[in-house]
Design an enzyme around this catalytic site. Structure first.
Site, PDB file in Angstrom:
ATOM      1  N   SER A  42      31.270  25.523  70.612  1.00 43.71           N
ATOM      2  CA  SER A  42      30.430  25.247  71.781  1.00 43.71           C
ATOM      3  C   SER A  42      28.960  25.071  71.452  1.00 43.71           C
ATOM      4  O   SER A  42      28.221  24.495  72.248  1.00 43.71           O
ATOM      5  CB  SER A  42      30.576  26.369  72.814  1.00 43.71           C
ATOM      6  OG  SER A  42      30.199  27.617  72.249  1.00 43.71           O
ATOM      7  N   ASP A 333      23.558  32.050  79.017  1.00 47.54           N
ATOM      8  CA  ASP A 333      24.560  32.900  79.654  1.00 47.54           C
ATOM      9  C   ASP A 333      24.853  34.048  78.695  1.00 47.54           C
ATOM     10  O   ASP A 333      24.082  34.281  77.767  1.00 47.54           O
ATOM     11  CB  ASP A 333      25.813  32.106  80.051  1.00 47.54           C
ATOM     12  CG  ASP A 333      26.493  31.425  78.871  1.00 47.54           C
ATOM     13  OD1 ASP A 333      26.301  31.884  77.723  1.00 47.54           O
ATOM     14  OD2 ASP A 333      27.222  30.445  79.090  1.00 47.54           O
ATOM     15  N   HIS A 336      25.805  32.026  75.186  1.00 49.85           N
ATOM     16  CA  HIS A 336      25.203  30.792  74.695  1.00 49.85           C
ATOM     17  C   HIS A 336      23.680  30.819  74.794  1.00 49.85           C
ATOM     18  O   HIS A 336      23.136  31.304  75.784  1.00 49.85           O
ATOM     19  CB  HIS A 336      25.730  29.583  75.476  1.00 49.85           C
ATOM     20  CG  HIS A 336      27.205  29.410  75.363  1.00 49.85           C
ATOM     21  ND1 HIS A 336      28.090  29.798  76.359  1.00 49.85           N
ATOM     22  CD2 HIS A 336      27.956  28.911  74.362  1.00 49.85           C
ATOM     23  CE1 HIS A 336      29.319  29.536  75.966  1.00 49.85           C
ATOM     24  NE2 HIS A 336      29.265  29.004  74.760  1.00 49.85           N
TER      25      HIS A 336
END
Length: 364
Positions: A42, A333, A336
């Protein structure tokens, strides 16, 4: 079951490339590389998961809050990711598109794309629940890419682009979180040293696969201090006021990185004409966490989205409140980083590599 499912979701969306947040962007270098090729999780998925059957997507608000046009693109952050920023600093392009984007132009293909998939890892077991693309399966996408590139520029020019391009690999954190710490499937088979060796073996196979397909200039990111991820602190300490880094996970990360450095050195010796750089993520991040004000941060233990303790993916959604100034947060978040963090990542990479990126290379 709901709590377990959330943990499974959260730990899949983990960052790797963390360094120092920075508001001032360093000047772009001359175009040292004709293209950039991105593989991993990610931290480098610029939207591939939008086009596969998975819940691991970030194509909704508040993701993309600070992206050009305030558009959620599938990037797990409030703005750009390292591939975008690094490509811009290197003078290649402003944004690195996802390979699976059906709107890719010929120029997009000439200058490189991302094959990354949020939730991915070197261990295929990491992706069995999420259905995302394992790192070693990203090789299949790369082969498809090469075929398309050859149709556009011809076989010889394609070889030149591949050998001259910059290949970036960022993965590994999800493997340990999803298979060893939070959902300990692999710990039934291996101790931590054994699993590190297993992951390194998978990584080695991946690097050799890239080399066989023509890649010669590679950057491989090490692990961050895994135990300092907000979600890991939340899982380890029930009292939100007493959360802190999980030290044994950090020690494991350091040991993994030490072994990775040697592995990459040996691989470079084994693969003629290759240049394989280890990118240190751990030490810059620890320094930020220990001295946040030095880097312009006010919050390094919680994310900007929601409480910052557990929100990620679907739990960070249009109805979730966000902080006023993401640039002062290390995390967007609970797993991340913010765009400001990613700027530090990219600048840190350039500093670690030094003059290699801008010297002794011919411009296309």
């Amino acid at each position: 079951m709901a709590a377990a499912n959330f943990i499974a979701l959260a730990v899949h969306m983990i960052w790797l490339l963390l360094s120092k947040p920075c508001n001032a962007v360093e000047p772009k270098t001359s175009r040292a590389f004709p293209a950039i090729f991105i593989f991993g999780d990610s931290t480098v998925d610029t939207g591939n998961n939008n086009y596969i059957l998975t819940l691991f997507k970030a194509n909704y608000k508040p993701y993309g809050r600070d992206f050009p046009g305030q558009i959620p693109t599938g990037r797990f952050s409030n703005g750009k990711l390292v591939p975008d920023i690094l490509a811009s600093l290197l003078g290649i392009k402003e944004l690195v598109p996802a390979f699976l984007d059906p709107k890719l132009s010929d120029d997009d293909l000439r200058t490189g794309v991302s094959f990354g998939s949020a939730g991915s890892g070197y261990d295929d077991l990491t992706t069995t629940i999420s259905g995302v693309i394992p790192v070693l399966k990203q090789i299949d996408l790369f082969e498809n890419y090469i075929q398309r590139l050859e149709r556009i520029v011809g076989e010889e020019e394609a070889k030149t682009i591949l050998s001259g391009g910059l290949t970036v690999v960022s993965a590994g954190t999800n493997d340990f979180l999803f298979n060893f710490y939070d959902i300990p499937r692999r710990s039934l088979e291996y101790d931590i040293s054994g699993y590190q060796a297993f992951v390194h073996g998978r990584l080695q196979s991946f690097i050799k696969g890239l080399y066989q397909l023509g890649c010669r200039n590679m950057l491989v990111a090490g692990l961050p201090p895994i135990g300092c991820l907000p979600i890991q602190e939340t899982l380890a300490f029930q009292d939100p006021k007493n959360r802190k880094c999980v030290e044994h996970q950090n020690s494991d990360s350091q040991n993994y990185n030490h072994k990775l450095t040697k592995l990459l050195h040996d691989l470079q010796e084994l693969l003629p004409g290759s240049t394989i750089h280890y990118v240190d993520i751990y030490n810059p991040v620890i320094d930020i966490i220990k001295h946040p004000q030095k880097y312009g941060f006010v919050q390094t233990t919680k994310g900007c989205c929601g409480t910052g303790l557990a929100e990620s993916g679907p739990l960070c959604n249009p109805k979730t409140p966000t902080c006023e100034e993401p640039k002062k947060y290390l995390f967007w978040d609970s797993v991340h980083p913010t765009e400001s963090t990613y700027y530090f990542v990219s600048n840190s990479i350039l500093k670690q590599l030094g003059s290699y990126l801008i010297q002794n290379r011919s411009s296309p």
